[in-house]
Design a protein around this motif. Structure first.
Motif, short mmCIF file in Angstrom:
data_model
loop_
_atom_site.label_atom_id
_atom_site.label_comp_id
_atom_site.label_asym_id
_atom_site.label_seq_id
_atom_site.Cartn_x
_atom_site.Cartn_y
_atom_site.Cartn_z
N LEU B 81 21.14 -3.03 12.52
CA LEU B 81 20.24 -3.02 13.67
C LEU B 81 19.64 -4.40 13.93
N GLY B 82 20.28 -5.42 13.37
CA GLY B 82 19.79 -6.78 13.61
C GLY B 82 18.65 -7.16 12.67
N THR B 83 18.13 -8.38 12.90
CA THR B 83 17.01 -8.85 12.08
C THR B 83 15.86 -9.28 12.98
N ASP B 84 14.69 -9.40 12.38
CA ASP B 84 13.53 -9.78 13.18
C ASP B 84 13.28 -11.28 13.10
N ALA B 85 12.10 -11.71 13.54
CA ALA B 85 11.81 -13.14 13.65
C ALA B 85 11.79 -13.83 12.28
N PHE B 86 11.68 -13.07 11.22
CA PHE B 86 11.66 -13.67 9.89
C PHE B 86 12.97 -13.40 9.14
N GLY B 87 13.95 -12.89 9.87
CA GLY B 87 15.22 -12.60 9.25
C GLY B 87 15.20 -11.35 8.39
N ARG B 88 14.18 -10.51 8.60
CA ARG B 88 14.12 -9.28 7.83
C ARG B 88 14.97 -8.22 8.51
N ASP B 89 15.56 -7.36 7.71
CA ASP B 89 16.49 -6.36 8.23
C ASP B 89 15.73 -5.26 8.97
N VAL B 90 16.06 -5.08 10.25
CA VAL B 90 15.32 -4.12 11.07
C VAL B 90 15.53 -2.69 10.56
N LEU B 91 16.76 -2.36 10.19
CA LEU B 91 17.04 -1.00 9.72
C LEU B 91 16.21 -0.68 8.47
N SER B 92 16.19 -1.62 7.54
CA SER B 92 15.44 -1.37 6.30
C SER B 92 13.96 -1.22 6.60
N ARG B 93 13.48 -2.01 7.55
CA ARG B 93 12.06 -1.91 7.88
C ARG B 93 11.75 -0.59 8.58
N ILE B 94 12.70 -0.11 9.38
CA ILE B 94 12.48 1.20 10.02
C ILE B 94 12.44 2.28 8.95
N MET B 95 13.38 2.19 7.99
CA MET B 95 13.44 3.21 6.94
C MET B 95 12.15 3.22 6.12
N HIS B 96 11.73 2.04 5.72
CA HIS B 96 10.49 1.99 4.94
C HIS B 96 9.28 2.31 5.82
N GLY B 97 9.39 1.95 7.10
CA GLY B 97 8.30 2.23 8.03
C GLY B 97 8.08 3.73 8.19
N ALA B 98 9.16 4.51 7.96
CA ALA B 98 9.02 5.96 8.05
C ALA B 98 7.95 6.45 7.09
N ARG B 99 7.82 5.75 5.97
CA ARG B 99 6.79 6.15 4.99
C ARG B 99 5.41 6.05 5.62
N THR B 100 5.14 4.88 6.18
CA THR B 100 3.83 4.68 6.80
C THR B 100 3.61 5.71 7.90
#
Lengths: 549, 302, 317
Positions: B81-100
């Motif tokens: 799903l691409g990366t963000d402005a810091f090169g972080r993986d968007v998919l991984s952040r969405i997955m972990h974001g599900a927790r929040t």
């Protein structure tokens, strides 16, 4: 913003005559500047007429320049006023006359005599005389009770201001003050009308009456500010514009959309690189971009009273762990941050050259070695791997947030587990002042390059109310006074650098992370506006004009 | 006041419900056939729960891992799903974001609905002065716009996940309590409650043992309805800068700042978390609808 | 009936007083101080004596109860006082924004009703068919889309497709209807869609409920033309709960469009709210909370009355 430094600096430094600056001032003063007609920034022939619409990201708390510290006041209000002197935008940091036609400085440096322009009219048609300038500076130097003059301390050297005749103003100083001239060119020191100040010294907080190129038309709070041409402006043929309109647009995305959609031609504070690139791509040669280094820095404040940050090794580890060169390379793509520098703006007269800078903790170019050292320092100080602490940051997106994310990531790479706490300006400032934090992101902005101003933040906390680091260091205080006294620029440079080494390297109290980069994308049809290293300067819009399409 | 905002049964006929509803696997099948939309919602929610629980194992990258060589990278093989402005993986952040998101969603709607239901039942059952005072208190809270209440809570306590939950919970309480109170009022006069009273049961016991289970239907429906709202509110508050703080992955936070700035050049940064939020809220809403249809006897008779 | 109105009316007073007291206290518990922010928000340093002078000028040095009583006494005389931040009359500041907020709320309500009532009715009549599913997906999607998201998407599409964005400043409709409309239609659409989602769902279930009532069955049994049955019998009776939802939402729209106003840069009550809170403008925030509270309570009062008139059982509850 950040003018707190100017505020108290003079009070502290006044006991010491400062030879070098004094000499400079004398040389400068004797030249007796004659303010000639201003030159347009572009070779094209300016076309008169039109209304300039620009965006402003915040609203002025009051209209009184002597009281305010924010660009949100300067940008809409400055076009209504004249100053005594001003910085020449085309040749920063050269100072030229605004209301002053010429001036002389006495040999002992204690008397500044200004010749005031003839026939300058206020917007109400009355004539400006030396009396008005005296009344203005009386209010700035010694405000009556209940009236705030934030930069009062910068004028501590002023003994009295006299107006011997209608066109002469004399500043008599208690001691020679080298940067007096620069301080009389302060963009905040709007010249007000004596009669009004005599009646109500707070009148200017809510009303406008100046001699500047534009008259006040209306202010609709939350929405916009309108000014129109002052027909009797003292420079013939100026301003070019019929008027201007400042739109208050808080939301960054909305502000950028406004510029892109042509609803506003420019925003004068500074935009992000992303905004710049989007505008250029969308509008092509319809926009031009001006960039400059900026007398603003993000700083990391460490609470030296809290364990384990009372240990210089821990503070040093924190700074060593941050790769500033990578930060500059990376963050300059996504935020208006760029310059790697010490306590002075990179490239400015007293700033450390890169060769010297890279010797300091946290400025080295080999990040792997630095990280190893950071881990070693932490270990020595008994800080366990995965140590948790908090980092407080302002809820202002640009440029605070990107740097916050970057710092936390850098610290994570040496085994520190940092939680960010984002706060509104109110609680943020309160916590910073009360020492209710472990690490905090602060900033400093000034309207001119001057070691006295920029170093002030780092003095012992009982000497400088702008130092939130909660440490006391007599060595620093001593160095500060010495650099202020130094007679020779090379000598002063050495002392300034010694000060920087002490703050940044030996003790690692608190430190700039990156200096800001001012990026102004604007519609190409907006002409005659030149970027300066401060967003407080050059906003009277006198020389600005609009090209017809 | 609030009862008209939510389409809810006036009375929870839990006894009748139990009799009418099939059990076990057949219940699932029945639900799937009868309410395909609701079942799809349940499926999405299940998937999200799984994603949240297993994020550590499933996510292709560490959500905090920056990669400055891959800043603003488009979706591709390395980063789906691409990366963000810091090169972080968007998919991984969405997955972990599900927790929040789910933590905030579940915690605040559970707390809000439960406290609201307890207050509502107690107020309805006890009646009299207690009822009067509680209801006026609830009126006061309900007259504050939700966003303003949240603003105040966050300004007072600071941002952060826990405070965010609190800020979202508070406005839910009166809304639930009013609906539940209405149900409780009608149950109060039911014969079995009178019987319990006659048997000398204590007030607390009657409320907890007999009243509360009977407003379960309203409670459940409101809970699901709020789940979606809570997730949306979390996103809005984060967007306003009042939610969780970076670098914690959060859906709302992912839509803020750089996501908006780069909306044109790197649209994936904003589109995917935005879609995720919509999907989650959508799923909770259809599930809530299905639940309401099943639990609301009046609608079921049609 | 008169007694019912009177009691409902009297009940409003303690509620409002409670709202007032709550906001008054909350504001004073929130860290950060208006005077400090006003003079030294951006890092400037101002001596304590000056701050104290300003506090005294704003009346913040008085005991809390006294400040509250002063405020209440002002409200009783319809004197909202001055904004602590701008120093201008709160009445002027609010009036300036109310125009926009009110118009936006009305436009959004109209859009929402125009969408919701036909769609909701249609979905109910065609219950469990693909029409019903489509309508429900459309309306739930509205609930599931963050409004700021929709707003940003809208602005970006306008920019990219037409290189055009709505005007940035408000023009009253009687000055220039075209400029007014071209600014407000977009946020009205964004808000109206979301708002319609709620109303559509309400309409659907209300109509469903009414369709099951005896008189509708009778009408149908008599062989009346179906659209007439729906319009005359079903819809008319289903409108009450729908009106309630729309009414309550309207009250919310006046002060609750914080995010939408920010995204579209609208100078409305919602933005004023956020600014007042973040500046710790006590008097302004208090006035706004009370304004929103009054609107909300008044709408409820009217709805209660409507219910009582149309449904006599309510009166005796």
């Amino acid at each position: 913003m950040g003018t707190q430094t100017e505020k108290v600096v003079r009070e502290y430094a006044r006991r010491f005559p400062r030879g070098v600056l004094l000499m400079a001032a004398l040389a400068f003063g004797f030249q007796a500047w004659t303010a000639d007609t201003p030159q347009a920034a572009t070779p094209e022939t300016p076309q008169p007429g039109g209304e300039l619409v620009f965006a402003v990201g915040a609203e002025p708390p009051s209209f009184d320049g002597h009281r305010e510290t924010t660009f949100a006041m300067i940008h809409p209000v400055a076009p209504h006023y004249s100053l005594l002197l001003k910085f020449d935008a085309d040749n920063y940091p050269k100072i030229v006359g605004d209301l002053a036609e010429s001036w002389t400085v006495s040999r002992d440096g204690l008397t500044f005599t200004f010749k005031i322009r003839d026939g300058v009219k206020f917007h109400d048609g009355s004539l400006l005389t030396a009396r008005d300038i005296k009344a203005t500076y009386d209010k700035i130097v010694a405000p009556p009770a209940g009236v705030v003059s934030v930069r009062k301390a910068s004028y501590a050297a002023v003994d009295r201001v006299e107006a011997p005749d209608a066109r002469t103003v004399v500043f008599r100083l208690k001691w020679p003050e080298a940067s007096m001239l620069a301080n009389l060119a302060s963009p905040w020191n709007f010249i007000y009308k004596a009669d009004i100040l005599a009646k109500d010294p707070r009148w200017y907080e809510k009303n406008i009456l100046g001699t500047g190129p534009f008259k006040f038309v209306e202010y609709v709070s939350g929405s916009h500010w309108v000014g129109k041409r002052h027909e009797d402006y003292f420079v013939k043929g100026r301003p070019y514009l019929d008027g201007y309109r400042a739109l208050f647009i808080r939301d960054t995305a909305a502000r950028l959309a406004a510029v892109r959609g042509g609803r506003a031609l420019v925003e004068f504070r500074g935009d992000s690189p992303a905004a710049r690139d989007d505008l250029v791509r969308a509008l092509g040669d319809k926009v031009v971009v001006q960039e400059s280094t900026w007398i603003c820095a993000l700083t990391l404040v460490i609470n030296a009273e809290k364990k384990p940050f009372d240990d210089p090794r821990v503070r040093r580890a924190l700074t060593v762990a941050v790769d500033r060169w990578e930060a500059s390379r990376v963050l300059s793509k996504i935020a208006f941050l760029k310059g790697v520098g010490g306590l002075l703006r990179p490239g400015s007269e007293y700033a450390m050259p890169e060769a010297e800078l890279t010797k300091l903790a946290g400025f080295g170019k080999n990040i792997e070695a630095s990280r190893t050292e950071a881990r070693r320092l932490l270990r020595e100080a008994g800080v366990p791997d995965g140590f948790k602490f908090t980092f407080k940051n302002r809820d202002v997106a640009m440029p605070y947030q990107p740097m916050g994310i970057y710092l936390i990531d850098q610290w994570r790479k040496v085994g520190l587990n940092v939680t960010q706490i984002v706060q509104e300006t109110g609680p943020y400032t309160a916590d910073l002042r009360a020492g209710n934090y472990e690490t905090n992101q602060d900033f400093a902005c000034d309207f001119m390059d001057e070691p006295d101003l920029q170093l002030f933040k780092y003095l012992s906390s009982d000497k400088s109310p702008a130092n939130y680091g909660r440490y006391k260091d007599p060595t620093l205080d001593d160095l500060y006074l010495k650099q202020a006294r130094a007679t020779d620029p090379a000598e002063r440079k050495k002392l300034v650098w010694a000060f920087e080494r002490r703050v940044l390297d030996e003790m690692a109290y608190q430190w700039p992370t990156l200096w800001w980069q001012r990026i102004i994308p604007q519609w190409a049809k907006l002409k005659g506006w030149k970027i300066t290293p401060s967003h407080y300067l050059n906003q009277d819009l006198r020389d600005v004009w609009l090209a017809k399409e | 006041m609030g009862e008209r905002v939510f389409e809810l049964p006036e009375i929870g006929f839990s006894a009748r419900l139990e009799a009418a509803m099939p059990r076990g696997v057949s219940a699932l099948l029945w639900f799937l056939r009868k309410k395909p939309l609701g079942a799809a919602g349940a499926l999405v929610i299940g998937g999200m729960l799984l994603m949240a629980l297993a994020a550590g194992m499933v996510a292709p990258y560490d959500p905090l891992e920056t990669d400055f060589g891959a800043m603003l990278g488009p979706p591709g093989r390395a980063h789906w799903l691409g990366t963000d402005a810091f090169g972080r993986d968007v998919l991984s952040r969405i997955m972990h974001g599900a927790r929040t998101a789910l933590l905030v969603g579940f915690a605040s709607s559970f707390l809000g609905a439960t406290l609201g239901a307890l207050i509502g039942v107690a107020s309805g059952y006890l009646g009299g002065r207690v009822d009067l005072y509680t209801q006026r208190g609830m009126d006061i809270v309900i007259s504050f716009p939700i966003i303003v209440l949240a603003l105040t809570v966050v300004a007072m306590l600071g941002s952060g996940t826990f405070n965010l939950i609190l800020a979202i919970t508070i406005p839910f309480i009166p809304r639930v309590s009013q609906v539940v109170r209405a149900s409780a009022l009608s149950i109060r006069e039911m014969p079995y409650i009178e019987a319990a009273r006659a048997l000398g049961m204590g007030k607390a016991r009657i409320i907890l043992r007999h009243m509360f289970p009977n407003v379960m239907a309203s409670y459940l429906v409101m809970l699901t309805a709020f789940l979606g709202q809570a997730i949306l509110l979390e996103a809005s508050l984060s967007f306003l800068g009042l939610g969780t703080a970076e670098p914690t992955p959060s859906w709302g936070l992912m839509l803020r700042g750089a996501a908006v700035e780069f909306a044109e050049r790197a649209p994936w940064m904003a589109i995917f978390p935005g879609l995720t939020i919509s999907a989650a809220v959508f799923a909770f809403n259809v599930l809530g609808d299905a639940l309401r249809d099943i639990l609301d006897p009046k609608l079921r008779m049609a | 009936m008169r007694r019912f109105i009177l009691t409902r009316f009297l009940v409003m007073i303690p509620t409002l007083l409670g709202v007032a007291l709550l906001v008054f206290l909350l504001l004073r518990v929130v860290p950060g101080d208006i005077v400090q922010l006003k003079y030294a928000g951006e890092g400037a340093f101002v001596p304590k004596e000056t701050l104290d002078l300003e506090r005294a000028r704003l009346g913040l040095d008085k005991p809390l109860w006294r400040q509250f009583v002063d405020w209440m006494w002002g409200m009783v005389r319809f004197d909202f006082g001055l904004s602590m931040w701008t120093g201008r009359p709160i009445r002027t500041e609010i009036a300036l924004r109310l125009q926009l907020s009110l118009q936006l709320a009305i436009m959004a309500t109209v859009i929402a009703s125009l969408l919701a009532i036909p769609l909701g009715t249609l979905a109910a009549v065609k219950q469990d068919t693909w029409v019903d599913h489509l309508v429900r997906i459309f309306s739930i999607a509205g609930l599931a889309t963050p409004s700021f998201w929709l707003g940003i998407l809208m602005i970006l599409s306008l920019l990219i497709l037409f290189g055009w964005i709505p005007p940035m400043t408000f023009t009253p409709v009687w000055v220039d209807p075209w400029a007014n409309l071209s600014q407000l239609i977009w946020p009205a659409l964004a808000v109206g869609y979301r708002y319609s989602a709620m109303a559509t769902r309400m309409t659907r279930s209300a109509v469903l409920e009414v369709l099951r009532e005896d008189y509708v069955r009778t009408a149908r049994a008599k062989g009346l033309w179906e659209p007439l049955v729906i319009a005359r019998h079903a819809l008319r009776n289903a409108l009450l709960p729908v009106t309630a939802v729309i009414g309550l939402e309207f009250a919310f729209l006046i002060g609750g469009l914080v995010v939408t106003e920010q995204v579209f840069n609208l100078n409305g009550i919602g933005m004023l709210f956020v600014e007042a809170i973040s500046r710790r403008d006590y008097t302004m925030t208090q006035a706004l909370v009370l304004l929103v509270g009054v609107t909300f309570i008044a709408v409820n009062f009217v709805l209660d009355l409507l219910y009582a008139i149309l449904d006599p059982r309510v009166r005796h509850r």
